[in-house]
Write a protein that holds these residues in place. Structure first.
Motif, PDB file in Angstrom:
ATOM      1  N   ASP A  89       0.805  -1.162  -0.014  1.00  0.00           N
ATOM      2  CA  ASP A  89      -0.053  -0.076  -0.015  1.00  0.00           C
ATOM      3  C   ASP A  89       0.969   1.244   0.158  1.00  0.00           C
ATOM      4  N   ALA A  90       1.896   1.049  -0.495  1.00  0.00           N
ATOM      5  CA  ALA A  90       2.877   2.172  -0.550  1.00  0.00           C
ATOM      6  C   ALA A  90       2.412   3.417  -1.674  1.00  0.00           C
ATOM      7  N   PRO A  91       2.264   4.499  -1.170  1.00  0.00           N
ATOM      8  CA  PRO A  91       1.730   5.510  -1.879  1.00  0.00           C
ATOM      9  C   PRO A  91       2.769   5.868  -3.142  1.00  0.00           C
ATOM     10  N   GLY A  93       4.967   8.502  -5.202  1.00  0.00           N
ATOM     11  CA  GLY A  93       5.598   9.788  -5.065  1.00  0.00           C
ATOM     12  C   GLY A  93       6.062   9.978  -3.587  1.00  0.00           C
ATOM     13  N   TYR A  94       6.093   9.071  -2.854  1.00  0.00           N
ATOM     14  CA  TYR A  94       6.623   9.192  -1.500  1.00  0.00           C
ATOM     15  C   TYR A  94       7.988   8.586  -1.481  1.00  0.00           C
ATOM     16  N   LYS A  95       8.653   9.089  -0.410  1.00  0.00           N
ATOM     17  CA  LYS A  95       9.844   8.615  -0.304  1.00  0.00           C
ATOM     18  C   LYS A  95       9.765   7.354   1.123  1.00  0.00           C
ATOM     19  N   ALA A  96      10.195   6.453   0.823  1.00  0.00           N
ATOM     20  CA  ALA A  96      10.178   5.357   2.152  1.00  0.00           C
ATOM     21  C   ALA A  96      11.170   5.575   3.086  1.00  0.00           C
ATOM     22  N   HIS A  97      10.908   5.780   4.270  1.00  0.00           N
ATOM     23  CA  HIS A  97      12.010   5.752   5.339  1.00  0.00           C
ATOM     24  C   HIS A  97      12.232   4.631   6.048  1.00  0.00           C
TER      25      HIS A  97
END
Lengths: 148, 128
Positions: A89-91, A93-97
């Motif tokens: 469910d990773a959105p 345009g977001y950077k994953a921390h």
């Protein structure tokens, strides 16, 4: 003076904590969770509980983030198979921390302790917990025997 | 060994927090873009009423109680009633008033919007 009172209070709090830990010692022993609790496919499949309620069996499984279309349940006699896929469910345009939640597919099969009536099996999904109610087949139900 | 320091630490450990259920750390995903930070946490079996999200002084705490109702004899039990608990440090640039949380299918999704001042800004260059 007041600091002393809260110290004593805290000491009793700690003792309560110790007591509840001791109470749980044995029930925790054969459970697979600890500090590194989480939904992981690397362990094979979701955690489940099985309860025997006389006329029916009940299975609960942890399936956070799965919709009902992501799950498949097959049953035959006393063989039950639950499979599913958890999509990411990773959105966009977001950077994953941090990514700790696993995404993969799993299959878990069970040999139930009794034959079940596959026609009457019920399944519900609520708050990420799958609950299966499996009524036992007539032959497997407990029966009262009257003495002649 | 400064005595003052020790006292502060004692307050922070909060021994008086008397927990009924074993505490477990939920697994989380954290994402960020220019406008917000997103936090997804797995809390299967937790109802909306039992979730607490608290932002205080740069600390975000999420707790969720799972009270598993069971009946019958357990043939096996791999999970039970637990308290999900985890603390994060969040930057002061988070707009606390606009934090929004949703719970769906046992997954808690937190939106932590950044305050206007913290957003990156494109500076236009004027020809002189």
């Amino acid at each position: 003076m007041w600091t002393r009172v809260s110290d004593i209070d805290r000491m009793f709090g700690a003792m309560d904590l110790l007591r509840s830990r001791m109470d749980r010692l044995f029930t925790d022993f054969d459970r697979s969770y600890g500090d590194d609790y989480g939904w992981r496919v690397s362990e094979g499949a979701p955690r489940t509980n099985l309860y025997d309620r006389g006329n029916q069996l009940e299975i609960k499984a942890e399936v956070p983030g799965l919709a009902k279309d992501d799950l498949n349940i097959k049953i035959q006699g006393n063989y039950l198979e639950v499979s599913g896929t958890r999509k990411s469910d990773a959105p966009d345009g977001y950077k994953a921390h941090r990514v700790e939640r696993g995404t993969a597919s799993f299959t878990r099969s069970f040999t139930l302790p009794a034959e079940v009536d596959s026609e009457k099996v019920g399944a519900s999904l609520k708050n990420g917990i799958l609950t299966l109610t499996l009524p036992k087949a007539e032959a497997a139900k407990p029966r009262q025997i009257s003495i002649q | 060994m400064d005595e003052k320091k020790e006292l502060v630490k004692k307050e922070e450990t909060k021994l008086e927090r008397n927990r009924q259920f074993p505490t477990v750390t939920p697994v989380v995903d954290i994402y960020e873009n220019e406008d917000e930070i997103l936090l997804h946490a797995d809390m299967p079996g937790v109802t909306k009423e039992e979730v607490r999200v608290n932002v205080d002084n740069g600390k975000l705490t999420i707790t969720g109680l799972r009270n598993l109702e069971t009946s019958g004899a357990a043939n096996w039990e791999e999970f039970g009633s637990v308290e999900f608990y985890r603390t994060f440090s969040v930057p002061q640039t988070i707009d606390v008033a606009k934090v929004n949380a949703e719970l769906k299918e046992g997954v808690l999704r937190l939106h932590l919007p950044k305050s206007e001042a913290a957003k990156p800004r494109q500076i236009e260059i004027h020809e002189g």
